[in-house]
Motif scaffolding. Sequence first.
Motif, mmCIF file in Angstrom:
data_model
loop_
_atom_site.group_PDB
_atom_site.id
_atom_site.type_symbol
_atom_site.label_atom_id
_atom_site.label_comp_id
_atom_site.label_asym_id
_atom_site.label_seq_id
_atom_site.Cartn_x
_atom_site.Cartn_y
_atom_site.Cartn_z
ATOM 1 N N ARG B 78 0.808 -1.209 0.000
ATOM 2 C CA ARG B 78 0.000 0.000 0.000
ATOM 3 C C ARG B 78 0.846 1.266 0.000
ATOM 4 O O ARG B 78 0.316 2.373 0.090
ATOM 5 C CB ARG B 78 -0.911 0.004 1.229
ATOM 6 N N PHE B 79 2.157 1.076 -0.081
ATOM 7 C CA PHE B 79 3.045 2.222 0.051
ATOM 8 C C PHE B 79 2.807 3.257 -1.054
ATOM 9 O O PHE B 79 2.770 4.459 -0.793
ATOM 10 C CB PHE B 79 4.504 1.744 0.023
ATOM 11 N N ARG B 80 2.618 2.801 -2.289
ATOM 12 C CA ARG B 80 2.434 3.747 -3.397
ATOM 13 C C ARG B 80 1.137 4.528 -3.235
ATOM 14 O O ARG B 80 1.087 5.734 -3.500
ATOM 15 C CB ARG B 80 2.498 3.010 -4.731
ATOM 16 N N SER B 81 0.082 3.839 -2.795
ATOM 17 C CA SER B 81 -1.187 4.539 -2.553
ATOM 18 C C SER B 81 -0.997 5.612 -1.505
ATOM 19 O O SER B 81 -1.527 6.724 -1.600
ATOM 20 C CB SER B 81 -2.252 3.585 -2.017
ATOM 21 N N TRP B 82 -0.247 5.246 -0.526
ATOM 22 C CA TRP B 82 0.021 6.143 0.589
ATOM 23 C C TRP B 82 0.747 7.394 0.099
ATOM 24 O O TRP B 82 0.399 8.519 0.426
ATOM 25 C CB TRP B 82 0.879 5.354 1.582
ATOM 26 N N ILE B 83 1.777 7.173 -0.732
ATOM 27 C CA ILE B 83 2.556 8.282 -1.270
ATOM 28 C C ILE B 83 1.659 9.197 -2.109
ATOM 29 O O ILE B 83 1.752 10.426 -2.027
ATOM 30 C CB ILE B 83 3.722 7.754 -2.133
ATOM 31 N N VAL B 84 0.796 8.599 -2.903
ATOM 32 C CA VAL B 84 -0.111 9.399 -3.745
ATOM 33 C C VAL B 84 -0.967 10.305 -2.866
ATOM 34 O O VAL B 84 -1.106 11.503 -3.125
ATOM 35 C CB VAL B 84 -1.002 8.474 -4.604
ATOM 36 N N ARG B 85 -1.515 9.718 -1.814
ATOM 37 C CA ARG B 85 -2.408 10.508 -0.948
ATOM 38 C C ARG B 85 -1.658 11.642 -0.263
ATOM 39 O O ARG B 85 -2.135 12.780 -0.226
ATOM 40 C CB ARG B 85 -3.034 9.600 0.114
#
Lengths: 227, 187
Positions: B78-85
């Motif tokens: 979920r790291f990429r989703s997190w970065i996007v947010r």
Amino acid sequence: MNCQTVQKQITEHLATLGSGVPPKTETHCRNCAECRAFYQAQRGLFAALDAGLQNLANEPMPASLVPRVRAGLQQIAAPRSSWTPGWGLAALAAVAVVVVGFGVVRTRHTQSDPASRGNPVAVNRLPQRVGPVSSDRRMTLVNSPLGREHGHIAVRVAKTAEAMPEVIVLAEEREGFARFVDGRTRQQTAAVLPVGPAPNDQPVDVALLEIKEVKIEALDPTAEQVR
Amino acid sequence: MQELVLNPPGRTLEQVSGQEGACRGAREEFELRLAECGTLAFRVAQGVLRNAADAEDVAQEALLRAYRQFHKLRDLGRFRSWIVRISFRLALDRWRSQRRRELRETAWSQPVFASAPTAEEVAASNEFQARLERALDELPEKLRLVLILSAIQGYTLEEVSRLLEIPVGTVKSRLFFARKQLAEKLK
């Protein structure tokens, strides 16, 4: 199909990333110049919109971003112990050592003057003993006004010719140091931990400090011992 | 000369060295993802701010914030989703702040919009790009983010769905409304 409905369908179809339009709409456009023109205009508009969004969303990442982030990571990773004073405070302690020295001498001279019998607190309340520890080490002690704020008192243990090291205490820490020694000698031992970055990432070095004897002396070697 | 501290009971040597080991592991994991997620964070920020220097600042801040909380992330997928947010949120905050400043500074003047040229001339026009950006600013946040992510090369609707942790149908729906609203504003 009327033109208003067709034009609405054209817009919605192009908005859903469709490439063509439904057959009925295409048939209408073949026969209706106005809707045919509208269809061409909307295709151009959406094509320009997509091209504009592509320009916006695909700029290459600057080469400087990753090094900047790595530099930031270094700062986050650098250990900062809550037990250590800031280096500014350490510098202040170094300056204060000199001040303490003068203060102690002044106090002693005052004591020897029959007209003035001031009693340095630290001198009168240190009946216990400090045992030998590794020399040339700064000890950070608890139980002082400064220590309560930062969790420690900064003192310096310097090398001497004798086996017993000296502990130099800041002037404002004398009372705290006296209380500390009183308290600690009942327990006889205290745990010590080195603080600050260990050299070459060596493991932390833990030693026990046993307080056996405390002797108060003036920093001026020519002055007589207080006790 | 080494500095020692007299420590109250309760804090052990193992606690000190264990924390150092955990930090090193997290740092290595983060570094593995840095290049890819740096690009993603930058492009999301750029999509909002349209200024490379500001976008770089925001991307840096987003990545460092993510690193500070990295140890709390249980699922690394979920790291990429997190970065996007994080990046999108920071970019929006900066954008709003800049906009408030611009409005204050230009409150005495009205912007002049030229009339729209033909569709064929539009694609090559910087003016169209400026109009597009203004229209993009007026979109709701959720629509704006979907539009930016779907415009990034190589990102399918499924990829956008994974990044935003929403169904593909929702992505399509938001994309539809976003493009429709843009077309309305730009015609």
